[in-house]
Design a protein around this motif. Structure first.
Motif, mmCIF file in Angstrom:
data_model
loop_
_atom_site.group_PDB
_atom_site.id
_atom_site.type_symbol
_atom_site.label_atom_id
_atom_site.label_comp_id
_atom_site.label_asym_id
_atom_site.label_seq_id
_atom_site.Cartn_x
_atom_site.Cartn_y
_atom_site.Cartn_z
ATOM 1 N N MET A 150 0.552 -0.702 0.284
ATOM 2 C CA MET A 150 -0.085 -0.053 -0.114
ATOM 3 C C MET A 150 0.999 1.479 -0.100
ATOM 4 N N ILE A 200 1.440 5.176 0.429
ATOM 5 C CA ILE A 200 1.527 6.570 1.647
ATOM 6 C C ILE A 200 2.496 7.435 1.426
ATOM 7 N N LYS A 203 4.277 11.347 4.629
ATOM 8 C CA LYS A 203 3.853 10.503 5.917
ATOM 9 C C LYS A 203 4.639 8.801 6.847
ATOM 10 N N MET A 204 5.804 8.707 6.060
ATOM 11 C CA MET A 204 5.798 7.522 6.566
ATOM 12 C C MET A 204 7.098 7.808 7.785
ATOM 13 N N ASN A 243 2.177 0.588 -4.052
ATOM 14 C CA ASN A 243 0.884 0.533 -4.066
ATOM 15 C C ASN A 243 0.961 -1.331 -4.508
ATOM 16 N N PRO A 273 -0.302 -6.554 1.733
ATOM 17 C CA PRO A 273 0.510 -5.912 1.887
ATOM 18 C C PRO A 273 1.441 -5.090 2.944
ATOM 19 N N VAL A 299 2.975 -1.616 3.528
ATOM 20 C CA VAL A 299 3.408 -0.338 3.328
ATOM 21 C C VAL A 299 4.409 0.422 3.304
ATOM 22 N N SER A 344 6.219 3.344 0.243
ATOM 23 C CA SER A 344 6.641 4.921 -0.540
ATOM 24 C C SER A 344 8.089 5.068 -1.763
ATOM 25 N N VAL A 399 9.944 1.682 3.157
ATOM 26 C CA VAL A 399 8.914 0.296 4.054
ATOM 27 C C VAL A 399 8.387 0.890 5.470
ATOM 28 N N ASP A 400 7.505 0.866 6.035
ATOM 29 C CA ASP A 400 7.418 0.639 7.022
ATOM 30 C C ASP A 400 6.406 -0.896 7.715
ATOM 31 N N GLN A 420 4.457 -1.685 10.482
ATOM 32 C CA GLN A 420 3.334 -2.728 9.831
ATOM 33 C C GLN A 420 3.301 -4.617 9.462
ATOM 34 N N ASN A 421 4.043 -4.759 8.474
ATOM 35 C CA ASN A 421 4.587 -5.666 7.671
ATOM 36 C C ASN A 421 6.191 -6.264 7.955
#
Length: 164
Positions: free
Chosen positions: A1, A3, A7-8, A40, A48, A50, A52, A65-66, A69-70
């Motif tokens: 996904m 973003i 916002k990361m 995305n 998925p 998260v 950017s 990559v965050d 989240q995963n």
């Protein structure tokens, strides 16, 4: 996904890729749109991620990559590298350039590692010259240590006084 990069979180993992030339406006848009679409759809073991992407100075591609989240898996990291390899072949642009990029006379300059010492001797690179540290590991480091003075980097050894 996907973003927006802004916002990361600071702990998000990053990879900085450097091109061997500045991207034209058309190339910039194409690369950004292509990578945003890839991010995305990015996943690790079907879950998925998260992430950017951002392009800076028409020369640096930053993929993030965050992992809170995963976790990114080896395969998902390989996938992100493959995106750049495919773009490289398609566009005839090297997205894996290993030269040293610095700012000289308000413009980005690049030089092979072996020529650094001579540029220091010529006064082209000095302690306050801004260089780009593409080895940052996360967004926090990216914000604080991606652009650093040569004296605050691995190049500091070139500015040490010689003692007998």
């Amino acid at each position: 996904m996907f973003i927006p990069f802004e916002k990361m979180p600071d702990y998000a993992r990053v990879w900085v890729y450097q091109t061997d030339k500045n991207l034209s406006d058309t190339e910039f848009i194409y690369v950004l749109e292509t990578l945003e679409a890839q991010v995305n759809q990015w996943a690790a073991h079907g879950v998925p991620l998260v992430g950017s992407v951002k392009i800076l100075h028409n020369r640096f591609i930053v993929v993030a990559v965050d992992e809170a989240q995963n976790q990114a898996s080896g395969c998902s990291i390989d996938a992100s590298t493959r995106w750049l390899k495919e773009l490289s072949a398609e566009m005839n642009i090297n997205f894996f350039d290993r030269s040293i990029v610095f700012i000289h006379q308000d413009a980005l300059q690049s030089v092979e590692m072996l020529k650094i010492k001579s540029l220091v001797a010529e006064g082209i690179i000095h302690p306050d010259t801004l260089i780009f540290n593409n080895l940052v590991a996360n967004i926090g480091e990216f914000k604080n240590n991606w652009q650093v003075s040569a004296a605050q980097s691995w190049m500091k050894r070139y500015f040490q006084p010689i003692t007998a």
